[in-house]
Design a protein around this motif. Structure first.
Motif, PDB file in Angstrom:
ATOM      1  N   ARG A 958       0.734  -1.121   0.008  1.00 11.93           N
ATOM      2  CA  ARG A 958       0.084   0.079  -0.007  1.00 11.93           C
ATOM      3  C   ARG A 958       0.761   1.268  -0.078  1.00 11.93           C
ATOM      4  O   ARG A 958       0.515   2.199  -0.703  1.00 11.93           O
ATOM      5  CB  ARG A 958      -1.114  -0.004   1.166  1.00 11.93           C
ATOM      6  CG  ARG A 958      -2.117  -0.908   0.864  1.00 11.93           C
ATOM      7  CD  ARG A 958      -3.269  -0.574   2.019  1.00 11.93           C
ATOM      8  NE  ARG A 958      -2.854  -1.108   3.501  1.00 11.93           N
ATOM      9  CZ  ARG A 958      -3.218  -2.249   3.879  1.00 11.93           C
ATOM     10  NH1 ARG A 958      -3.886  -3.028   2.923  1.00 11.93           N
ATOM     11  NH2 ARG A 958      -2.911  -2.602   4.838  1.00 11.93           N
ATOM     12  N   HIS A 960       4.162   1.459  -1.122  1.00 15.08           N
ATOM     13  CA  HIS A 960       4.294   2.002  -2.687  1.00 15.08           C
ATOM     14  C   HIS A 960       3.548   2.333  -3.478  1.00 15.08           C
ATOM     15  O   HIS A 960       3.575   3.219  -4.375  1.00 15.08           O
ATOM     16  CB  HIS A 960       4.974   0.661  -3.234  1.00 15.08           C
ATOM     17  CG  HIS A 960       6.240  -0.292  -2.576  1.00 15.08           C
ATOM     18  ND1 HIS A 960       7.576   0.663  -2.855  1.00 15.08           N
ATOM     19  CD2 HIS A 960       6.590  -1.160  -1.970  1.00 15.08           C
ATOM     20  CE1 HIS A 960       8.279  -0.035  -2.150  1.00 15.08           C
ATOM     21  NE2 HIS A 960       7.973  -1.271  -1.990  1.00 15.08           N
ATOM     22  N   HIS A 961       2.265   1.951  -3.680  1.00 17.33           N
ATOM     23  CA  HIS A 961       1.115   2.348  -4.383  1.00 17.33           C
ATOM     24  C   HIS A 961       0.885   3.947  -4.096  1.00 17.33           C
ATOM     25  O   HIS A 961       0.949   4.708  -4.839  1.00 17.33           O
ATOM     26  CB  HIS A 961      -0.161   1.399  -4.148  1.00 17.33           C
ATOM     27  CG  HIS A 961      -1.185   1.908  -5.254  1.00 17.33           C
ATOM     28  ND1 HIS A 961      -2.436   1.258  -5.151  1.00 17.33           N
ATOM     29  CD2 HIS A 961      -1.321   2.821  -6.171  1.00 17.33           C
ATOM     30  CE1 HIS A 961      -3.234   1.749  -6.106  1.00 17.33           C
ATOM     31  NE2 HIS A 961      -2.727   2.441  -6.755  1.00 17.33           N
ATOM     32  N   HIS A 962       0.855   4.151  -2.635  1.00 17.42           N
ATOM     33  CA  HIS A 962       0.407   5.488  -2.303  1.00 17.42           C
ATOM     34  C   HIS A 962       1.607   6.534  -2.767  1.00 17.42           C
ATOM     35  O   HIS A 962       1.192   7.784  -2.984  1.00 17.42           O
ATOM     36  CB  HIS A 962       0.730   5.589  -0.701  1.00 17.42           C
ATOM     37  CG  HIS A 962       0.418   6.843   0.006  1.00 17.42           C
ATOM     38  ND1 HIS A 962      -0.847   7.524  -0.006  1.00 17.42           N
ATOM     39  CD2 HIS A 962       1.072   7.895   0.282  1.00 17.42           C
ATOM     40  CE1 HIS A 962      -0.784   8.855   0.441  1.00 17.42           C
ATOM     41  NE2 HIS A 962       0.675   9.052   0.756  1.00 17.42           N
ATOM     42  N   GLY A 966       4.171   2.065  -8.765  1.00 15.00           N
ATOM     43  CA  GLY A 966       3.429   0.966  -8.976  1.00 15.00           C
ATOM     44  C   GLY A 966       4.018  -0.415  -9.427  1.00 15.00           C
ATOM     45  O   GLY A 966       3.449  -1.557  -9.031  1.00 15.00           O
ATOM     46  N   ALA A 969       4.765  -1.751  -5.973  1.00 16.30           N
ATOM     47  CA  ALA A 969       3.771  -2.407  -5.292  1.00 16.30           C
ATOM     48  C   ALA A 969       3.271  -3.545  -5.809  1.00 16.30           C
ATOM     49  O   ALA A 969       2.874  -4.614  -5.149  1.00 16.30           O
ATOM     50  CB  ALA A 969       2.642  -1.150  -5.452  1.00 16.30           C
ATOM     51  N   ARG A 970       3.051  -3.737  -7.316  1.00 19.95           N
ATOM     52  CA  ARG A 970       2.835  -4.908  -7.759  1.00 19.95           C
ATOM     53  C   ARG A 970       3.450  -6.242  -7.425  1.00 19.95           C
ATOM     54  O   ARG A 970       3.008  -7.305  -6.979  1.00 19.95           O
ATOM     55  CB  ARG A 970       2.911  -4.760  -9.458  1.00 19.95           C
ATOM     56  CG  ARG A 970       2.156  -5.960 -10.197  1.00 19.95           C
ATOM     57  CD  ARG A 970       1.920  -5.826 -11.563  1.00 19.95           C
ATOM     58  NE  ARG A 970       1.168  -4.788 -12.046  1.00 19.95           N
ATOM     59  CZ  ARG A 970       1.368  -3.519 -12.255  1.00 19.95           C
ATOM     60  NH1 ARG A 970       2.537  -2.918 -12.371  1.00 19.95           N
ATOM     61  NH2 ARG A 970       0.282  -2.804 -12.512  1.00 19.95           N
ATOM     62  N   TRP A 973       2.724  -6.998  -3.588  1.00 21.55           N
ATOM     63  CA  TRP A 973       1.363  -7.501  -3.727  1.00 21.55           C
ATOM     64  C   TRP A 973       1.503  -9.311  -4.156  1.00 21.55           C
ATOM     65  O   TRP A 973       0.710  -9.881  -3.520  1.00 21.55           O
ATOM     66  CB  TRP A 973       0.240  -7.072  -4.416  1.00 21.55           C
ATOM     67  CG  TRP A 973      -0.306  -5.859  -3.871  1.00 21.55           C
ATOM     68  CD1 TRP A 973      -0.438  -4.524  -4.352  1.00 21.55           C
ATOM     69  CD2 TRP A 973      -1.129  -5.577  -2.650  1.00 21.55           C
ATOM     70  NE1 TRP A 973      -1.137  -3.737  -3.396  1.00 21.55           N
ATOM     71  CE2 TRP A 973      -1.393  -4.393  -2.496  1.00 21.55           C
ATOM     72  CE3 TRP A 973      -1.206  -6.666  -1.613  1.00 21.55           C
ATOM     73  CZ2 TRP A 973      -2.225  -3.813  -1.453  1.00 21.55           C
ATOM     74  CZ3 TRP A 973      -1.897  -6.319  -0.508  1.00 21.55           C
ATOM     75  CH2 TRP A 973      -2.443  -5.080  -0.192  1.00 21.55           C
ATOM     76  N   LEU A 999      -4.098  -1.449  -8.962  1.00 24.28           N
ATOM     77  CA  LEU A 999      -3.041  -0.714  -9.654  1.00 24.28           C
ATOM     78  C   LEU A 999      -3.176  -0.620 -10.943  1.00 24.28           C
ATOM     79  O   LEU A 999      -2.730  -0.007 -11.691  1.00 24.28           O
ATOM     80  CB  LEU A 999      -1.924  -1.786  -9.387  1.00 24.28           C
ATOM     81  CG  LEU A 999      -1.173  -2.019  -8.070  1.00 24.28           C
ATOM     82  CD1 LEU A 999      -0.196  -3.055  -8.111  1.00 24.28           C
ATOM     83  CD2 LEU A 999      -0.247  -0.500  -7.984  1.00 24.28           C
TER      84      LEU A 999
END
Length: 1003
Positions: A958, A960-962, A966, A969-970, A973, A999
């Motif tokens: 979360r 990394h996404h924030h 991307g 984050a991927r 996850w 994402l």
């Protein structure tokens, strides 16, 4: 470097120093197929048929090339100089080059031919000599480990030829024994062979003659009638002419033919007293190599080369002290050398130590292990295979160390050994010490192998050991004999599964055991890898060819007649165990009798689980030091296994035997008292571990003591150590919980379940804790134990909360709060309110979360519990974060982190750091956020905390996404999703899929 190939038994590749593993079944079959056609070209089609039978795959050419490459690498590793020439490519296939003396089957057949020629010449001494050189090469049924290849037409025919050659050579060798007047000596081995081959007339005929000429006419007639009945029943035929002639000799009472007169001045024949080495010996490759090394013998297992010399260089003979009575000892050999063998300089090698003046001195080798583990079989097997290195003979004696009628004494054995070495009985001294001195003098210049079987202790064998020189000693004992000076110990464990399978296949037939894999697995499990048990099972199956394996597997069900089933003739697992146990129970030392009691209690009170000196101290109601001494006595006698330091466990079969002994010799009251002491220890040790793991603000009230001696408890360095100990003891804890319920001790049962709180912090996802809590709740309700129910509701709420079962969590929290409020327990109420706050944060009800967190803080303050008051700040921080007050949340969580760093509670520290990283994410402080999350993840990894690791990965993804990262984050996850799927973390799986989906949505 001399490469040796072995087909006589399991497939062997030896580099002259040690056996080399041949990896992969296909490579093993390929090597065997080439060895069966050694020095001849084998076509590709023939090799493919050997590898795949009739089901040759389309990719066979490529696969064959790969297997040949692996085989070439293997051959190059053991023979780098001749690697290129070893395996040649010659149209239409391949040729494996094998030099003279390198393949055991070739050497064996050459020896058998020599036996045949000597037999035709009626040179009986030469027959015995050549047969003695041939038989050690036979390690078992050829290609026994290569089914179904070994069962195909060509290999099966070759196996049959070799087996028949061996049996024929054995028959010729017994002709020599009978012609030389060694009738009594031949009876035992012939009896075994006749039993193994009930329709082979040659063994029965020779056994009839040996018995008749030993004065055992009734036994000789019984052999004839048994053979005749077998032939008529099985084949519908009468015995042949040779057997009929032998029968006629019995009827007329003809005397035995006079043995040939010895040649003038012939040196006395060296004694060779080794028992018969059966066909089905399996495994023990590493142990055999260790024994050969300890005996100072190099080279592969199995015997000599084609020139008749030992496989490895023998130790030279050296001058020893002169015999005290030279006239009583054998004369020098006719070739001018002493009977000690070669002369020359002393050689030092592995397994030998220099004696006075540089004399090589072989150390005694002690093969130790539990009863039935195959000590004697291994000693005899190795002794046969190294006997050629001991030209002055092999002496064997069963010391009967555990015989109910008493052990054989050194005094009588020294008399026998000295007589065997040529000392006249009339010259033997009366004193045992003087006999020992004479025996050592007799061995000083000889190379004799001495096999002392079934020794009771070190004192039992000490007078029988050489003082030095080139002789060697193999000792078997159920004791470790750690106090035997200079001894090399070779401990035997139960056989591994592949060797168990091979042994049963050799005894009962490979096809038969292959047809029923499930029943075979059950049989092997029931036998516990014990060779004695496996031999009994294999013999029973062989004698009952119509029995399915499943029938015998059912009879071997534990505690339902298994030990009664494991008996056949003189083979009896129960009696074998009894020898060790009764000797200890009836021993002179109090510690031995105490160990016998411990053995019984372990079998009845704690079957299937290990103990430490600390837990055993509680079971026995003694000090930890005394318990350690008792367990060591049991371990030294191999009545318990000692798989790791301070860990002791009964072998499954020994456990069943101990159970039976306990039923016979201990009262139920004694058993119950001992069991309750052990359960009390587990309750207290688990409470200690849970406290270290959680630093909980309140623990359950301690259990009243069950022991007279204060409990010795494990000490844990940190929370990780406490959790690892609990995980390792979990099967025992579950058994203790069940036993507490059976004994009506709800107070113990619920404390055991509640005590798993620390373990559950990292292992909640396994559902083990849920199971234990549910079981304990049933017990508490059955006994109307309200305190137990209160604590169980409190912990069940935590278990549900960890697994995100929020409604169930809240229900248990409310019940627990009511029960502890009725008891006026303020600390419990404060803790439960804090958990309610955590639950409301989990379902994102910020207002309720803050209300319950502040109520919890107030109660901790009222109770004067400053640590609890500080830790509740983490609940307040959760609520503040949900309310959007991130600065206050960060301030609160930092105070908690400082406290957790001070007291070293890493599990909660990881939780605090994860929450802090998420708050910093919201504040836009990227580097600080990832620093906190990285530290938290490292702690989770170190503690092998699967659920916590997934939790931390989700927060990291979360973050990394924030911050617009991307790809990172991927990847995070995906890592989290793989972990969640592996361990069935349902909520996390859904969360990961949502995170990945988010994402792909444009910002």
């Amino acid at each position: 470097m001399v490469v040796k190939f072995g087909l006589l038994g399991t497939l062997v590749l030896h580099d002259g120093t040690e056996p080399r593993p041949v990896g992969g079944p296909k490579v093993r079959v390929l090597l065997a197929a080439l060895l069966l056609q050694a020095n001849r070209t084998v076509s590709r089609d023939a090799l493919k048929e050997a590898l795949w039978g009739d089901a040759v795959p389309a990719s066979a050419d490529a696969a064959l090339a790969n297997h040949l490459t692996r085989l070439r690498r293997l051959l190059a590793a053991v023979d780098p100089e001749g690697a290129e020439e070893r395996l040649r490519t010659l149209a239409p296939g391949y040729q494996l080059l094998v030099h003279e003396g390198e393949l055991d089957a070739d050497v064996f057949e050459a020896r058998v031919r020599a036996v045949r020629h000597a037999h035709r010449r009626e040179d009986w001494e030469e027959v015995r000599r050549e047969a003695a050189l041939a038989m050690p090469l036979w390690r078992g049924t050829p290609l026994v480990d290569l089914a179904p290849f070994a069962d195909s037409e060509g290999p099966a025919l070759r196996v049959h030829q070799l087996a028949e050659a061996r049996l024929q050579a054995l028959e010729w060798s017994f002709d020599a024994e009978l012609q030389l007047g060694r009738h009594q000596e031949a009876v035992a081995a012939l009896s075994t062979l006749a039993a193994e081959h009930p329709l082979r007339e040659g063994f029965h005929r020779r056994l009839m003659l040996a018995l008749h000429r030993s004065g055992r006419q009734a036994d000789a007639f019984a052999v004839y009638h048994r053979l005749r009945r077998s032939l008529v029943d099985e084949l519908g035929t009468e015995p042949g002419d040779a057997v009929q002639r032998a029968h006629q000799e019995l009827l007329t009472g003809e005397p035995a033919p006079r043995p040939p007169a010895p040649a003038a001045r012939t040196a006395p024949r060296p004694p060779f007293q080794l028992p018969y080495d059966g066909d089905a010996f399996t495994g023990r490759v590493a142990e055999t190599a260790a024994i050969r090394t300890a005996l100072g013998l190099a080279g592969p297992e199995g015997a000599g080369g084609a020139d008749g010399h030992a496989a490895g260089p023998a130790l030279p003979a050296v001058a020893g002290r002169p015999p005290s009575d030279p006239a009583a000892l054998p004369a020098p050999r006719s070739d001018g050398r002493t009977s000690g063998g070669r002369t020359g300089e002393a050689v030092h090698r592995a397994g030998t130590t220099p004696g006075p003046g540089g004399t090589p001195r072989t150390r005694p080798v002690v093969i130790s292990g539990m009863g039935g583990v195959g000590k004697t079989a291994l000693a005899v097997h190795v002794a046969h295979r190294v006997s050629e290195a001991f030209p002055d003979g092999a002496l064997y004696a069963d010391l009967r160390g555990y015989c109910v009628h008493g052990a054989r004494t050194a005094h009588e054995l020294l008399a026998r050994f000295l007589s065997d070495l040529g000392v006249h009985h009339d010259t033997l001294p009366d004193d045992t010490d003087d006999r020992a001195l004479l025996f050592r003098a007799a061995l000083a210049e000889r190379r004799v192998l001495l096999v002392l079987d079934n020794a009771r202790n070190a004192a039992h064998v000490a007078p029988l050991l050489p003082a030095g020189g080139p002789s060697a000693v193999l000792i078997t004992s159920r004791q470790l004999l750690a106090d035997l000076p200079g001894a090399v110990t070779v401990p035997l464990a139960p056989l591994p599964e592949p060797d168990q399978h091979a042994l049963l296949a050799a005894l009962a037939g490979a096809d038969r055991v292959r047809r029923e894999p499930e029943a075979l697995a059950d049989i092997m499990a029931a036998c516990g890898g014990l060779p004695l048990a496996l031999r009994i099972v294999g013999g029973r199956l062989a004698s009952r060819p119509s029995w399915p394996l499943a029938l015998l597997a059912k009879r071997l069900t534990p505690h339902q007649g298994r030990l009664e089933t494991l008996t056949m003739g003189t083979f009896d697992v129960r009696q074998t165990f009894a020898m060790s146990y009764v000797a200890m129970r009836d021993g002179d030392q109090p510690l031995e009798r105490e160990a016998a009691r411990a053995f019984r209690l372990l079998g009845r009170a704690w079957p299937g689980h290990g103990v430490t000196p600390q837990s055993a101290a509680a079971l026995l109601d003694v000090t930890e030091t005394r318990a350690a001494a008792v367990l060591d006595v049991l371990a030294d006698a191999h009545l318990v296994l000692n798989p790791e330091p301070d860990r002791y466990v009964l072998h499954d079969l020994l456990g069943e035997y101990a159970w039976g002994r306990g039923e016979e010799e201990d009262t139920e009251a004694d058993l119950t008292a001992a069991t309750l002491r052990l359960l009390s220890w587990y309750v207290t040790a688990l409470a200690t571990a849970s406290l270290v793991a959680t630093r909980e603000s309140q623990s359950p009230p301690p259990l009243a003591p069950e022991t007279g001696v204060p409990l010795s408890l494990p000490v844990f360095a940190d929370d990780d150590a406490a959790i690892r100990w609990t995980a390792g003891e979990l099967p025992a804890i579950r058994a203790a919980l069940t036993r507490a319920g059976e004994l009506g001790r709800s107070d113990m049962a619920w404390r055991l379940a509640v005590g798993l709180f620390g373990y559950a912090g990292t292992h909640w996802w396994t559902t083990e804790w849920d199971t234990c809590l549910g079981q304990a709740m049933d017990i508490a309700r059955a006994h109307d134990d309200t305190l137990g129910q209160a604590w169980l509701h409190r912990r069940m709420a935590v278990a549900h909360g960890m697994a995100f079962r929020n409604e169930a969590c809240l229900a248990h929290l409310r019940i627990a709060l009511d029960l502890f409020t009725e008891r006026g327990d303020v600390l419990a109420q404060a803790s439960i309110l804090g958990n309610m706050s955590s639950l409301y944060s989990q379902i994102e009800d910020a207002e309720q979360a803050l209300v319950y967190a502040e109520l919890s803080r107030d109660l901790y303050r009222e109770a004067g519990n400053t640590r609890g008051e500080a830790l509740v700040l983490i609940r307040i921080a959760d609520a503040r974060q949900l309310l959007g007050d991130l600065d206050q949340a960060a301030t609160a969580i930092r105070r908690v982190i400082e406290l957790l760093r001070t007291d070293g509670h890493r599990l909660f520290l990881a939780t605090g750091l994860t929450k802090y990283g998420d708050i910093l994410r919201g504040l836009g402080r990227r580097d600080e956020a990832f620093a906190a999350l990285t530290e938290a993840l490292a702690i989770r990894h170190r503690m092998e905390d699967v659920g916590g690791t997934a939790d931390c990965l989700a927060f990291t993804a979360r973050a990394h996404h924030h911050f617009g990262e991307g790809e990172a984050a991927r990847e995070t996850w995906r890592t989290c999703l793989e972990l969640a799927r592996t361990h069935n973390l349902t909520t996390r799986i859904e969360e990961c899929l949502k995170g990945l989906a988010a994402l792909s949505v444009p910002a």
